[in-house]
Write an enzyme that holds these catalytic residues in place. Structure first.
Site, PDB file in Angstrom:
ATOM      1  N   HIS A 165      -3.257 -12.777   1.203  1.00 25.03           N
ATOM      2  CA  HIS A 165      -1.932 -13.369   1.415  1.00 25.03           C
ATOM      3  C   HIS A 165      -1.954 -14.882   1.217  1.00 25.03           C
ATOM      4  CE1 HIS A 165      -0.719  -9.532   3.032  1.00 25.03           C
ATOM      5  NE2 HIS A 165       0.461  -9.972   3.404  1.00 25.03           N
ATOM      6  N   GLU A 207       6.463  -3.799  -6.127  1.00 20.48           N
ATOM      7  CA  GLU A 207       6.544  -5.070  -6.865  1.00 20.48           C
ATOM      8  C   GLU A 207       6.659  -4.849  -8.373  1.00 20.48           C
ATOM      9  OE1 GLU A 207       4.518  -4.488  -4.350  1.00 20.48           O
ATOM     10  OE2 GLU A 207       5.160  -5.962  -2.877  1.00 20.48           O
TER      11      GLU A 207
END
Ligand SMILES: Cc1ncc(C[n+]2csc(CCOP(=O)(O)OP(=O)(O)O)c2C)c(N)n1
Length: 764
Positions: A569, A500
């Site tokens: 998440h 990321e």
């Protein structure tokens, strides 16, 4: 499309051994005489190398004395800020810079005076007269020589002015020495985050590869940086097979980047060689990233000609599409990490003496004299010229105007948008039919609305590229981008490693050199892996560069709350990014807004954190097929009412609408629902107008209440509409905890329409 290479991934369990191949070091056997004899360097260039090294040495020694107050011309000048000098490393900066072309790029580090001075002066020397005149518009110089001298002095002046925090500095005093940048010569910035510029350089090189401009990016970073995660991610990102191999829909052309390690063998004090790494030569790092070790080599960084030779060869390979390249340039910093570092805690005087015996300036000076490029008298003239030029520049810089305090936050954002696509980017290659998005009664899902926005913007502007994890064949974890690869090809739509920080960081570099990247973060939680690149890099470069550069990129981040995916998440993190000046943060709630806002975000020249909700992906709404934009920074009244305002964004908006229905049905209360849509820029006017009408307000989001942006909105209302309020402003958010997996617990954890109704009733 099933790419050809997939069919090759069959099991093959034949025993084998990996031979990591050879990584060579110190192979350069030339000297100035041989370089001149073979015509690899001409006399003028050879002299310039010396002059530039002298300029750097002289300037940094001057800065050291200015700092101590002992520099007579500026006695007791109050020079503040960091001072990381690179004395001893001049050959590395100058040798590399001399191998680059004007169209090339560099990135640099906190110890970047030498890189900046060298890049600037080498670039300036290669400029046309017209380009030089732009740098010194008031010059009355009659000859090119004179003009060049003035441009060089202006370069040193703007460098020192930046160190002194002056308006005339390269970054208008907003950046300072650790963030100095000069985009006019492709200097994309020094970076005070160790390793922070490496993904930026990689992204810039990705951009060069994409537009095939023949440029190379030379990424200067220290040995300490090569232990940092984002640096290793970037090296891996650059070395991907998909750039160097023929795979379906991709062009074979390696990323044109030279990872040039300014290996002075120490971090601040940690020793790269025998303490904090497990390898004896950093060049070996490259062996882990590509089968041919990225042509890595260790170079004698005390020899300007050795560095020039290696960089020339590396740049040539890059221009042929054989990048990336890795150069471990062994050098030494004579001073401490900063001027407050006495050095004696971690290295010996004997060691320093041994390195200083190889001094790059003195060694090369001897060669210049031996080759009779200049005699002692000529050398003295050169030294005097450099010294006086630096001194004049420093004197002017000390006298120069400070920035105006009223401009303290000027340049935080840009107000420009890409409303016109330059002609060379209007022609877009479409290699296959775009995915069909079917409408039922004019309605499509939020997911398809976003996809349609991407398709339209990629058709409109070739600068828009899109990448992220699993976004190509697979179409992303939520199938949002399915079909884009087949429409636009792998140069514009590609999978990335699971990195990321590299995904976001490369988008910054690509944006800096003129592309308009859109990247996808599978879950917003993963933005934390990229927080430096989002918050310190994307957000800050427009400001830190003194508005030299815009960073137009969109980070699409999807929130997983409500699916029982647990603590890592399910976070609603937009608030964190609203705390970072320089970023836009938006969160659409409807399909219509999703499309119009994504199109606006892609055209905006600010970096945009574009938050999406997986809970909304399947929600349908009417979305016109024809072109429209929803402006960023404009809230929308989703339902009019008179008794109470419910201010919300993202998936809290449908909850607020449900709550409004319930309030009406249960108590006859008329609630107005304001969808903020953009958190930054924030449209308080619409909120205040509503609250002034209703006198009551509940602010709602799915984020946990601690430190939530709901508090920011509530506090603004209190400050600006207190007289209109009939009750305190309340906030509704998730419980102050971690998202649980159990759906029973998650249902209690997340705010509901009933929570909004309860809050509203308590103040009605
Ligand atoms: C991410 C990050 N961690 C720590 C620091 C503090 N710091 C500044 S410079 C430095 C050493 C960097 O070493 P290296 O990359 O080898 O560059 P050098 O200073 O030797 O030029 C450290 C630890 C920082 N600026 N950024």
């Amino acid at each position: 499309m099933t790419p050809d290479y997939l069919s090759n991934l069959k099991p093959d369990l034949t025993p084998f051994e990996i031979d990591c191949g050879k990584v060579r070091g110190y192979t350069y056997g030339g000297d100035l005489r041989s370089e001149l004899d073979t015509g690899r360097i001409d006399r003028a260039t050879a002299l310039r190398l010396l002059e530039d090294m002298l300029m750097i040495r002289e300037m940094e020694e001057m800065i050291v004395t200015v700092r101590s107050g002992a520099y007579e011309p500026l006695a007791n000048y109050n020079y503040r800020g960091p001072t990381h000098v690179s004395v001893g490393q001049e050959a590395a900066s100058v040798g590399a810079a001399s191998a680059l072309l004007l169209k090339d790029y560099i990135t640099s580090t906190h110890r970047g005076h030498g890189d900046s001075l060298a890049r600037g002066s080498q670039a300036i020397r290669s400029m046309s007269e017209e380009q030089l005149r732009k740098r010194v518009p008031h010059s009355k110089a009659a000859s090119r020589e004179q003009l060049l001298e003035e441009a060089l002095e202006e370069h040193v002046y703007r460098m020192i002015a930046e160190l002194f925090g002056k308006e005339d500095g390269y970054c208008k005093g907003r950046g300072g020495g650790m963030h100095i940048a000069d985009f006019t010569v492709g200097h994309l910035g020094a970076n005070a985050i160790v390793g922070g510029s490496v993904p930026i350089a990689t992204g810039a090189a990705l951009g060069c590869r994409y537009v095939r401009n023949g440029a190379v990016v030379c990424c200067f970073a220290g040995d300490g940086a090569y232990a940092n995660g984002v640096v290793l991610e970037s090296v891996n990102f650059a070395a991907q097979y998909q750039f160097t191999n023929e795979i379906a829909g991709a062009h074979r052309f390696g990323i044109p980047i030279i990872f040039l390690v300014l290996n002075n063998h120490y971090g601040m004090s940690g020793r790269a060689d025998s303490e904090v790494n497990g390898i004896s030569h950093l060049a070996r790092r490259a062996a882990g990233f590509s089968d041919h070790n990225m042509y890595a080599e260790t170079v004698n960084g005390m020899d300007v000609l050795a560095v020039r030779d290696a960089t020339l060869r590396a740049a040539e390979k890059c221009r042929k599409g054989e990048g990336p390249m890795f150069l471990d340039v062994s050098t030494y910093r004579y001073y401490g990490h900063s001027l407050s570092d006495p050095r004696n805690e971690y290295r010996t005087r004997e060691e320093e003496v041994a390195w200083k015996a190889l001094d790059p300036v003195e060694t090369y000076k001897r060669q210049v004299l031996e080759c009779e490029l200049v005699d002692e008298a000529g050398l003295a003239v050169m030294q005097k010229r450099v010294k006086e030029r630096n001194a004049r520049a420093a004197g002017r810089a000390a006298e120069a105007a400070d920035p105006d305090p009223k401009d303290v936050i000027k340049y935080m954002y840009t107000d420009t948008v890409a409303d016109v696509v330059p002609p060379q980017f209007q022609k877009v290659e479409v290699i296959g039919p775009a995915p069909v998005i079917k409408r039922t009664n004019g309605e499509i899902t939020y997911r398809d609305a976003l996809k349609e926005a991407l398709i339209e913007e990629m058709r409109r502007d070739r600068r828009v590229i899109f990448y992220g994890e699993d976004v190509a064949e697979y179409g992303g974890a939520f199938k949002l981008t399915k079909g884009l690869l087949e429409t636009f090809g792998r140069d514009r739509v590609f999978n990335t490693p699971i990195s990321e920080a590299a995904i976001c960081g490369t988008s910054v570099g690509a944006a800096m050199i003129g592309l308009r990247p859109v990247v996808e973060l599978m879950y917003m939680d993963f933005a934390l892996m990229a927080s430096d690149q989002i918050s310190n890099q994307a957000a800050k470069w427009h400001y830190m560069s003194g508005a030299q550069v815009e960073v137009p990129l969109v980070i699409r981040a999807s929130v997983g709350a409500g699916k029982g995916y647990g603590g890592q998440h399910s976070q609603t993190l937009e608030t964190m990014f609203t705390h970072i000046p320089g970023l836009y943060v938006v969160y659409p709630a409807t399909a219509y807004d999703a499309k119009g806002m994504l199109k606006s975000a892609i055209r905006d020249n600010n970096p945009v954190m574009f938050v999406e909700s997986q809970l909304l992906y399947n929600v349908k709404g009417v979305v016109p097929e024809e072109e429209y934009l929803v402006p960023l920074g404009v809230a929308d009244v989703k339902r009019e009412g008179t008794d109470i305002s419910l201010v919300a964004w993202g998936p809290a908006v449908p909850d607020a609408l449900k709550a409004a229905d319930k309030l009406k049905a249960e108590s006859g209360v008329s609630a107005e629902v304001v969808d903020l849509r953009s958190l930054v820029p924030l449209d308080m006017e619409t909120v205040l107008r509503s609250v002034q009408k209703t006198g009551r307000c509940v602010v709602v989001s799915q984020a946990v209440n601690i430190g939530s942006f709901t508090g920011e909105v509530a506090s603004n209302i209190q400050a600006e509409a207190f007289d209109y309020l009939d009750a305190p402003v309340l906030r509704v958010g998730a419980k102050n905890g971690i998202a649980p997996q159990s759906h029973i617990l998650e249902a209690v954890f997340l705010p509901t329409a009933d929570d909004i109704v309860a809050a509203a009733k308590s103040i009605l």
